[in-house]
Write an enzyme that holds these catalytic residues in place. Structure first.
Site, mmCIF file in Angstrom:
data_model
loop_
_atom_site.group_PDB
_atom_site.id
_atom_site.type_symbol
_atom_site.label_atom_id
_atom_site.label_comp_id
_atom_site.label_asym_id
_atom_site.label_seq_id
_atom_site.Cartn_x
_atom_site.Cartn_y
_atom_site.Cartn_z
ATOM 1 N N TYR A 189 2.857 7.813 5.498
ATOM 2 C CA TYR A 189 1.908 8.925 5.754
ATOM 3 C C TYR A 189 2.973 10.116 6.133
ATOM 4 O O TYR A 189 4.152 10.154 5.815
ATOM 5 C CB TYR A 189 0.926 8.714 6.681
ATOM 6 C CG TYR A 189 0.171 7.551 6.222
ATOM 7 C CD1 TYR A 189 -0.574 7.690 4.973
ATOM 8 C CD2 TYR A 189 0.249 6.364 6.954
ATOM 9 C CE1 TYR A 189 -1.248 6.508 4.666
ATOM 10 C CE2 TYR A 189 -0.273 5.354 6.756
ATOM 11 C CZ TYR A 189 -1.181 5.403 5.409
ATOM 12 O OH TYR A 189 -1.811 4.321 5.006
ATOM 13 N N VAL A 205 -2.813 0.107 10.189
ATOM 14 C CA VAL A 205 -3.038 0.467 11.519
ATOM 15 C C VAL A 205 -3.342 -0.836 12.559
ATOM 16 O O VAL A 205 -3.390 -0.755 13.474
ATOM 17 C CB VAL A 205 -4.601 1.513 11.837
ATOM 18 C CG1 VAL A 205 -3.842 2.826 11.370
ATOM 19 C CG2 VAL A 205 -5.368 1.052 10.817
HETATM 20 O O1 DON Z 1 -9.325 3.567 6.349
HETATM 21 C C1 DON Z 1 -8.873 3.260 7.488
HETATM 22 O O2 DON Z 1 -8.845 4.143 8.334
HETATM 23 C C2 DON Z 1 -8.041 2.169 7.903
HETATM 24 N N1 DON Z 1 -9.113 1.095 7.242
HETATM 25 C C3 DON Z 1 -6.764 1.983 7.121
HETATM 26 C C4 DON Z 1 -5.807 3.051 7.719
HETATM 27 C C5 DON Z 1 -4.555 2.718 7.904
HETATM 28 O O3 DON Z 1 -4.094 1.222 7.839
HETATM 29 C C6 DON Z 1 -3.506 3.815 8.027
HETATM 30 N N2 DON Z 1 -2.133 3.062 8.075
HETATM 31 N N3 DON Z 1 -1.441 3.260 9.026
#
Ligand code: DON
Length: 312
Positions: free
Chosen positions: A243, A261
């Site tokens: 990101y 995350v």
């Molecule tokens: O959609 C979401 O917010 C989570 N399932 C995944 C986000 C995520 O892993 C972002 N990465 N760092």
């Protein structure tokens, strides 16, 4: 010859006093329950040798790392027309940002931000019921890792479905622009379940081997994608995989990587190894703080980089 096990052990030893730094994701309630004091690391080279440390065999929620696998599936199903639906540019925004979408008429910047991954889930859903698409994703990851024990954690999927207000907003917004083919709840059903895949660092590193091996998993001998496609997926991981922290990750680590995350990161050293790290505390961009440091140390000590040869 570098002694990879000695390097991995030293990284583990050096970082142990810092494990627990960063903030565990709590916007998905089930993720907030994870023990912050975890650290695992697995490095698998192209001969299949495994070098590992810490909690490397404990499954955790892979979250956005799953976006690499669903992108690979979508490209297999739809080929280059995938790019009519989602872009290939870094976003410079948070993973769950909605602002850019309005400026760009509902077409997400890249397949790794949430909006882009939701479009990719829509592509994977083509010709399937949500249950079939979820089954296809699980079987694909099992095939990549050569491990049929890999499964979705249903509590994480349920927890995210119950609290995924931002993702519902993103998906409804894209639907209003005609950018999703299927019903919003079906697309998000697929997306939430792929994010809830539970895998250990060792399983994850095995599943990334095809990206280190020019499209071929050197352990199973399976050609997963062409070498050109592997290079291109690696390019997207490098430019978009972290990101708004992608530039920083390229600067400090210099390898394609994809974070989640849940605190995991999958990194690819093309022609050398696939690496997975896990530590749940996140930095301000939502990427594992200690995991990023571990990869920076690994890259520095091995000389692995896609930007140049190590000093001799
Ligand atoms: O959609 C979401 O917010 C989570 N399932 C995944 C986000 C995520 O892993 C972002 N990465 N760092």
């Amino acid at each position: 010859m570098v002694d990879l096990q000695a390097i991995v052990d030293d990284i583990h030893r050096t970082l142990t006093p810092r494990i627990g730094e960063g903030k565990v994701a709590d916007y998905i309630p089930q993720l907030a329950r994870v023990d912050a004091a975890k650290f695992g690391m697995s490095v698998i080279d192209l001969d299949g040798r495994v070098y590992k440390a810490g909690d490397c065999d404990e499954p955790f929620s892979i979250q956005s790392i799953s976006k690499v696998f669903t992108l690979t599936l979508a490209l297999g199903k739809h080929g280059e027309s995938t790019w009519n639906r989602v872009g290939r540019e870094p976003s410079g925004s948070a993973f769950n940002s909605i602002v850019q979408l309005e400026h760009e008429n509902g077409k997400p910047r890249n397949p790794f931000i949430n909006a882009g991954a939701i479009v990719v889930s829509d592509l994977v859903l083509a010709g399937h019921t949500p249950r079939e698409a979820i089954g296809e994703i699980v079987r694909f990851v099992q095939y990549l890792a050569d491990d049929t024990s890999i499964a979705i954690d249903p509590d994480v999927a349920k927890s995210e479905t119950a609290t995924g207000y931002r993702n519902f907003a993103l998906a409804n917004f894209m639907k209003s622009y005609g950018k999703l083919t299927h019903a919003v709840d079906h697309v998000l059903g697929v997306y939430f379940h792929q994010c809830a895949l539970a895998m250990s660092c060792t399983q994850l590193a095995r599943s990334g081997l095809f990206l280190a091996g020019n499209g071929k998993n050197p352990i199973t001998g399976h050609t997963v994608v062409s070498s050109q496609r592997a290079r291109r997926i690696n390019a997207l991981m490098l430019t978009c995989g972290h990101y708004d922290g992608s530039g920083d990750f390229a600067y400090h680590v210099g390898l394609p990587g994809k974070s989640g995350v849940g605190g995991g990161i999958l990194a690819v050293a093309p022609g050398r190894a696939s690496v997975a790290v896990w530590s749940p505390g996140l930095n301000h961009n939502g990427n594992s703080l200690i995991g990023s440091l571990a990869l920076e140390m690994l890259a520095a000590r091995t000389g692995w980089s896609v930007f140049g040869a190590p000093a001799t």
